[in-house]
Design a protein around this motif. Sequence first.
Motif, short mmCIF file in Angstrom:
data_model
loop_
_atom_site.label_atom_id
_atom_site.label_comp_id
_atom_site.label_asym_id
_atom_site.label_seq_id
_atom_site.Cartn_x
_atom_site.Cartn_y
_atom_site.Cartn_z
N UNK A 96 0.79 -1.22 0.00
CA UNK A 96 0.00 0.00 0.00
C UNK A 96 0.82 1.27 0.00
N UNK A 97 0.13 2.38 -0.17
CA UNK A 97 0.77 3.70 -0.21
C UNK A 97 0.28 4.61 0.91
N UNK A 98 -0.34 4.00 1.90
CA UNK A 98 -0.90 4.78 3.01
C UNK A 98 0.18 5.39 3.90
N UNK A 99 1.45 4.96 3.73
CA UNK A 99 2.52 5.45 4.59
C UNK A 99 2.84 6.91 4.31
N UNK A 100 2.58 7.33 3.08
CA UNK A 100 2.97 8.68 2.69
C UNK A 100 2.11 9.73 3.39
N UNK A 101 2.75 10.84 3.72
CA UNK A 101 2.06 12.00 4.29
C UNK A 101 1.39 11.73 5.64
N UNK A 102 1.87 10.72 6.36
CA UNK A 102 1.37 10.45 7.71
C UNK A 102 2.45 10.86 8.70
N UNK A 103 2.10 11.72 9.63
CA UNK A 103 3.03 12.15 10.66
C UNK A 103 2.55 11.67 12.03
N UNK A 113 11.34 -20.67 7.63
CA UNK A 113 12.31 -20.22 6.62
C UNK A 113 11.62 -20.08 5.27
N UNK A 114 12.18 -19.20 4.44
CA UNK A 114 11.70 -18.99 3.07
C UNK A 114 10.24 -18.52 3.04
N UNK A 115 9.89 -17.68 3.98
CA UNK A 115 8.51 -17.17 4.02
C UNK A 115 8.51 -15.66 3.86
N UNK A 116 7.35 -15.05 4.09
CA UNK A 116 7.21 -13.61 3.95
C UNK A 116 6.62 -12.98 5.20
N UNK A 117 7.04 -11.75 5.45
CA UNK A 117 6.42 -10.91 6.48
C UNK A 117 5.89 -9.67 5.76
N UNK A 118 4.67 -9.35 6.02
CA UNK A 118 4.03 -8.24 5.31
C UNK A 118 3.70 -7.10 6.27
N UNK A 119 4.07 -5.89 5.88
CA UNK A 119 3.70 -4.69 6.62
C UNK A 119 2.68 -3.92 5.79
N UNK A 120 1.58 -3.54 6.39
CA UNK A 120 0.60 -2.74 5.68
C UNK A 120 0.02 -1.69 6.61
N UNK A 121 -0.44 -0.61 6.01
CA UNK A 121 -0.93 0.52 6.79
C UNK A 121 -2.32 0.91 6.30
N UNK A 122 -3.19 1.23 7.23
CA UNK A 122 -4.51 1.76 6.90
C UNK A 122 -4.79 2.94 7.81
N UNK A 123 -5.67 3.82 7.36
CA UNK A 123 -6.00 5.03 8.11
C UNK A 123 -7.49 5.07 8.38
N UNK A 124 -7.84 5.36 9.63
CA UNK A 124 -9.24 5.49 10.01
C UNK A 124 -9.38 6.68 10.94
N UNK A 125 -10.10 7.71 10.46
CA UNK A 125 -10.27 8.94 11.22
C UNK A 125 -8.91 9.54 11.58
N UNK A 126 -8.63 9.67 12.85
CA UNK A 126 -7.38 10.31 13.29
C UNK A 126 -6.32 9.30 13.73
N UNK A 138 -3.76 5.76 12.57
CA UNK A 138 -3.23 4.85 11.56
C UNK A 138 -3.04 3.48 12.20
N UNK A 139 -3.24 2.45 11.39
CA UNK A 139 -3.10 1.08 11.85
C UNK A 139 -1.94 0.43 11.10
N UNK A 140 -0.93 0.00 11.84
CA UNK A 140 0.23 -0.67 11.25
C UNK A 140 0.09 -2.16 11.53
N UNK A 141 -0.12 -2.93 10.46
CA UNK A 141 -0.29 -4.38 10.59
C UNK A 141 1.01 -5.08 10.21
#
Length: 230
Positions: free
Chosen positions: A108-115, A140-153, A155-158
């Motif tokens: 995702x692109x939710x990381x941008x412009x979040x302070x 081993x040989x797996x993935x870790x995923x970081x994603x961000x969502x915004x709700x009201x005031x 941000x949720x970092x998963x």
Amino acid sequence: MKIHELLKKQKEFLRDVSHEVRTPLARLQLATETLQLDTNDERSLEQIKSEVTIINQLVQDLLHLSHFDRPANSQKIENISLSDVICDLIDRSQILAQSKNIVIKVQGKKWQNINLKVVRLLIDRALDNLISNAVRHSPKNSEICLRCSVCDDHCHIDILDQGNGVSDSDLKNIFEPFFRVDSSRNRQTGGFGLGLSLVKQIAEFHKGKVVALSHNEGFMVKLTLPIYKV
């Protein structure tokens, strides 16, 4: 009644700290005695280094927990970019992830412009704990995923990994210090059960929260923090 419960928890905490220190100290003593018999025993020397590292990590975790007994004005609060925080986190985590051939992906692109208005040291510590926890419990040989969502005031970092999940009965206690998870995600893979407790303390210090969830593809921790609007 409340005082009684606090004293009980304090005794349990001291008991757990003593238990966690006793084991590496015993191994350290045995390795030292072995090295005295054979000064060229490299295995014992490596064991000593390992046990010192373990004890040092425990002390560092305990020191960070003690942060929250101090007044808030002793902490340096900064206005920081969430995107910068995540980029630095990925850079720091690459060596650990590559040791298990794990790929860390950012969605995702939710990381941008979040302070965020936070104590940078503490937020870095919280995210480091979440990523290292995910790497430790991922196959081993797996993935870790970081994603961000915004709700009201907020941000949720998963942070999602592909390791084994945690039972519903354990999820409610997983953020308690020294909690033993009765599953394959347990202390045999490392750690003292303080990492997630620290994350909870840090989240609440910043008026946020953290929750853990098991899902079909693995395990997820969601860190919620208030957004700072300039």
